[in-house]
Write a protein that holds these residues in place. Structure first.
Motif, PDB file in Angstrom:
ATOM      1  N   SER A  44       0.816  -1.213   0.000  1.00 30.29           N
ATOM      2  CA  SER A  44       0.000   0.000   0.000  1.00 30.29           C
ATOM      3  C   SER A  44       0.849   1.263   0.000  1.00 30.29           C
ATOM      4  N   ASP A  69       0.976   3.918  -2.736  1.00 30.96           N
ATOM      5  CA  ASP A  69       0.013   5.024  -2.825  1.00 30.96           C
ATOM      6  C   ASP A  69       0.598   6.327  -2.287  1.00 30.96           C
ATOM      7  N   ALA A  73      -2.603  11.219   0.951  1.00 29.49           N
ATOM      8  CA  ALA A  73      -2.009   9.938   1.329  1.00 29.49           C
ATOM      9  C   ALA A  73      -1.069  10.094   2.517  1.00 29.49           C
TER      10      ALA A  73
END
Length: 304
Positions: free
Chosen positions: A52, A55, A98
């Motif tokens: 992840s 991102d 993010a």
């Protein structure tokens, strides 16, 4: 996706490196992207088993393209400023969100779209760790090739003023970015209202957002993100004139590569980390979602 999925991006990067007006930018950009992705995605993924983190890397990499195109572009100040600001706007919008999520602990658990990828790799019997790293590298190569081409092409155009095509592309981008942001706002408002009513024990509605733009397409945020990149590629078309001294074959390859951002983003947003991976879990755990799938288009808005 296996190692063959990296080939188009490697070819796109080699094309930039072999194009005199773009080569210096391409060299610096690929080095910066490499350091960025290794430090913020490859190493954390190897340590935690979670990808992840990409991102975080990808949008910051987009912002880097904006900054570098302004520095290394030799075109008019106006055009360099516009294309640089567009990349910074698109990149920082997602990068700051993010980063804020990272500070709040969102990255302590793998995002569903990446859990979907891991599940598929396990079904195929391939190395999960290796494919995680290849997926991260692919996104870094995307920032080094197809996604970077419109920026440096535009920033190298010395013609004064903006053409009608560039102004139309700019208008399309702003409209697309507005609707992408609106889609995010609508979903966040829906989720906040649902959370509040659930906490009060008074929620009997749906477990997924189908209001506003989400009633036209099941993924309006992805669709308008794709349109943003189509707009950026469109903005770069008039700057193709700086390639006039290259061979016909070289010009054709550059022209074909301009479609790379649109094609690669579409594949990513629909098949790789976007709509299909997200819907796999939604259809399983959210009552009524399969009916929603039957009534509303997945990607392209249904206007009539």
């Amino acid at each position: 996706m296996g190692a063959t999925s990296l080939i188009p991006f490697i070819a796109g990067l080699l094309l930039l490196l072999s194009t005199p007006p773009l080569a210096e930018f391409a060299k610096v950009n690929v080095c910066v992207q490499l350091v960025l992705f290794v430090l913020t995605s490859c190493i954390p993924c190897a340590v935690t088993g979670r990808m992840s983190y990409v991102d975080l890397s990808w949008p910051w990499g987009v912002a880097v393209i904006g900054a570098l195109s302004f520095v290394y572009g030799e075109g008019s100040l106006l055009r360099r400023s516009v294309i640089s600001l567009l990349y910074l706007l698109v990149g920082l919008r997602m990068a700051l969100a993010a980063t804020g999520g990272f500070m709040k602990g969102w990255f302590k658990n793998e995002f569903p779209r990446y859990r979907y990828a891991v599940m598929k790799w396990k079904e195929e019997g391939v190395s999960v760790g290796l494919h995680q790293q290849m997926d991260i590298v692919m996104q870094g190569l995307g920032n080094s090739s197809f996604l970077a081409l419109p920026a440096i092409l535009s920033a190298s155009n010395k013609e004064s003023g903006l053409s009608i095509v560039e102004m139309a592309a700019l208008a399309l981008l702003l409209v697309s970015l507005y609707h992408e942001t609106l889609a995010d706002i609508q979903k966040n408002q829906f989720m906040a209202k649902r959370y509040k009513l659930k906490k009060e024990g008074d929620y009997k509605g749906k477990e997924f957002c189908d209001v506003g733009l989400w009633g036209l397409t099941r993924h309006p945020n992805y669709f308008f993100e794709w349109m943003v990149w189509n707009s950026i590629s469109l903005f770069a078309i008039p700057s193709f004139s700086i390639m006039s001294e290259l061979s016909t074959l070289h010009q054709l390859l550059i022209a074909a590569s301009l479609t790379g951002a649109s094609i690669s983003l579409y594949v990513t947003l629909v098949y790789v980390t976007g709509a299909i991976p997200a819907e796999y879990f939604s259809a399983k755990k959210r009552e009524g979602y399969t009916e929603y799938q039957q009534k509303v288009n997945m990607f392209f808005p249904k206007l009539f």
